[in-house]
Design a protein around this motif. Structure first.
Motif, PDB file in Angstrom:
ATOM      1  N   TYR A 131      38.546 -68.528 -32.165  1.00 39.33           N
ATOM      2  CA  TYR A 131      39.882 -68.982 -31.759  1.00 39.33           C
ATOM      3  C   TYR A 131      39.831 -69.705 -30.407  1.00 39.33           C
ATOM      4  CZ  TYR A 131      44.892 -68.862 -30.736  1.00 39.33           C
ATOM      5  OH  TYR A 131      46.186 -69.206 -30.427  1.00 39.33           O
ATOM      6  N   HIS A 132      38.762 -69.512 -29.658  1.00 42.12           N
ATOM      7  CA  HIS A 132      38.604 -70.152 -28.345  1.00 42.12           C
ATOM      8  C   HIS A 132      37.903 -71.513 -28.442  1.00 42.12           C
ATOM      9  CE1 HIS A 132      39.401 -65.991 -27.172  1.00 42.12           C
ATOM     10  NE2 HIS A 132      39.652 -66.418 -25.946  1.00 42.12           N
ATOM     11  N   THR A 147      48.640 -79.326 -28.568  1.00 41.44           N
ATOM     12  CA  THR A 147      48.484 -78.315 -29.616  1.00 41.44           C
ATOM     13  C   THR A 147      47.195 -78.651 -30.350  1.00 41.44           C
ATOM     14  OG1 THR A 147      50.875 -78.061 -29.887  1.00 41.44           O
ATOM     15  CG2 THR A 147      49.485 -77.263 -31.687  1.00 41.44           C
ATOM     16  N   THR A 150      42.060 -74.608 -33.915  1.00 40.03           N
ATOM     17  CA  THR A 150      40.833 -73.940 -33.483  1.00 40.03           C
ATOM     18  C   THR A 150      39.865 -73.775 -34.656  1.00 40.03           C
ATOM     19  OG1 THR A 150      41.569 -71.695 -33.984  1.00 40.03           O
ATOM     20  CG2 THR A 150      42.212 -72.608 -31.832  1.00 40.03           C
ATOM     21  N   LEU A 156      46.220 -73.345 -30.874  1.00 41.21           N
ATOM     22  CA  LEU A 156      46.507 -72.911 -29.514  1.00 41.21           C
ATOM     23  C   LEU A 156      47.214 -74.059 -28.814  1.00 41.21           C
ATOM     24  CD1 LEU A 156      44.283 -74.391 -27.500  1.00 41.21           C
ATOM     25  CD2 LEU A 156      42.832 -72.524 -28.192  1.00 41.21           C
ATOM     26  N   VAL A 167      46.846 -71.974 -21.137  1.00 41.13           N
ATOM     27  CA  VAL A 167      46.589 -71.982 -22.568  1.00 41.13           C
ATOM     28  C   VAL A 167      47.459 -70.884 -23.178  1.00 41.13           C
ATOM     29  CG1 VAL A 167      44.825 -71.852 -24.363  1.00 41.13           C
ATOM     30  CG2 VAL A 167      44.204 -72.668 -22.078  1.00 41.13           C
ATOM     31  N   ASN A 168      48.208 -71.239 -24.231  1.00 38.29           N
ATOM     32  CA  ASN A 168      49.145 -70.303 -24.882  1.00 38.29           C
ATOM     33  C   ASN A 168      50.114 -69.658 -23.885  1.00 38.29           C
ATOM     34  OD1 ASN A 168      47.956 -70.900 -27.297  1.00 38.29           O
ATOM     35  ND2 ASN A 168      46.947 -68.935 -27.558  1.00 38.29           N
ATOM     36  N   LEU A 192      42.117 -65.023 -25.213  1.00 35.30           N
ATOM     37  CA  LEU A 192      43.154 -65.477 -26.162  1.00 35.30           C
ATOM     38  C   LEU A 192      43.062 -64.640 -27.423  1.00 35.30           C
ATOM     39  CD1 LEU A 192      42.541 -69.318 -25.783  1.00 35.30           C
ATOM     40  CD2 LEU A 192      44.239 -67.947 -24.546  1.00 35.30           C
ATOM     41  N   PRO A 194      44.101 -64.460 -31.411  1.00 33.62           N
ATOM     42  CA  PRO A 194      44.699 -65.104 -32.592  1.00 33.62           C
ATOM     43  C   PRO A 194      45.584 -64.119 -33.334  1.00 33.62           C
ATOM     44  CG  PRO A 194      42.462 -64.433 -33.072  1.00 33.62           C
ATOM     45  CD  PRO A 194      42.703 -64.093 -31.629  1.00 33.62           C
TER      46      PRO A 194
END
Length: 196
Positions: A131-132, A147, A150, A156, A167-168, A192, A194
């Protein structure tokens, strides 16, 4: 006398216009100068990166991203997680990616028992780590209102300006625009998560 006043008024007007034009012309040059300054790493945590050796900015630029991260003392927890998830080759062999890399301090915000549980669950760990990662190189100017899809499959978002980005809406970029041979890296101060 009237002619003299008119000439004086014209000279004054020209001087005022010239004085106004100078800041405007400098203002037009400012974005280019700003763009140049953003071509390198930025952010408060960049000062913690070694000045030379494999873990320096120059050293990291020579290596693929997982290898480069392993040489950066600020990313040792992330490197441990990447190894446990079996993602070293995936990240090193990917082309033109962006990695939002949580620092050791970011991982330290997670209670140890929770972190240990995630590190022991390869599927969950892989989901979080991928997700990063975004499958494109993201320049700093694209972070202002972005936007991005990922590698995990979710999206994200990024926001901010100058040298201040989030971020987010939660993780701050603490050292951004770090180059490796195959990635652009943004070190962030939170992990982060998800949607699970």
């Amino acid at each position: 006398m009237t002619v003299h006043r008119t000439r004086h008024a014209r000279r004054t007007t020209v001087s005022v216009l010239a004085a106004l034009a100078l800041p405007v012309s400098l203002g037009l040059l400012a974005p280019a100068a700003h763009a140049d300054s953003m071509s390198g790493p930025f952010g408060p945590a960049c000062s913690a990166v070694p000045e030379d050796g494999a873990g320096s900015f120059d050293g990291m630029a020579d290596d693929p991203v997982a290898t480069a991260a392993s040489n950066n003392p600020e990313l040792s927890t992330l490197v441990t997680a990447v190894k446990k998830a079996g993602l070293v080759d995936t990240l090193n062999n990917a082309k033109d990616i962006t990695v939002f890399a949580p620092t050791n301090a970011a991982f330290a915000k997670i209670p140890k028992a929770d972190l240990d549980k995630v590190l022991a669950n390869k599927d969950q760990l892989t989901k979080i780590l991928t997700y990063h990662v975004v499958a494109e190189k993201i320049a700093p100017d694209k972070l202002a209102d972005g936007t991005f899809r990922t590698m995990e499959g979710g999206n994200l978002t990024t926001s901010g300006s100058g040298e201040s980005y989030k971020v987010n809406d939660s993780a701050k970029v603490v050292c951004g625009n770090v180059k490796t041979s195959n990635a652009t890296v943004y070190l962030i101060d939170s992990v982060l998560m998800p949607k699970m």
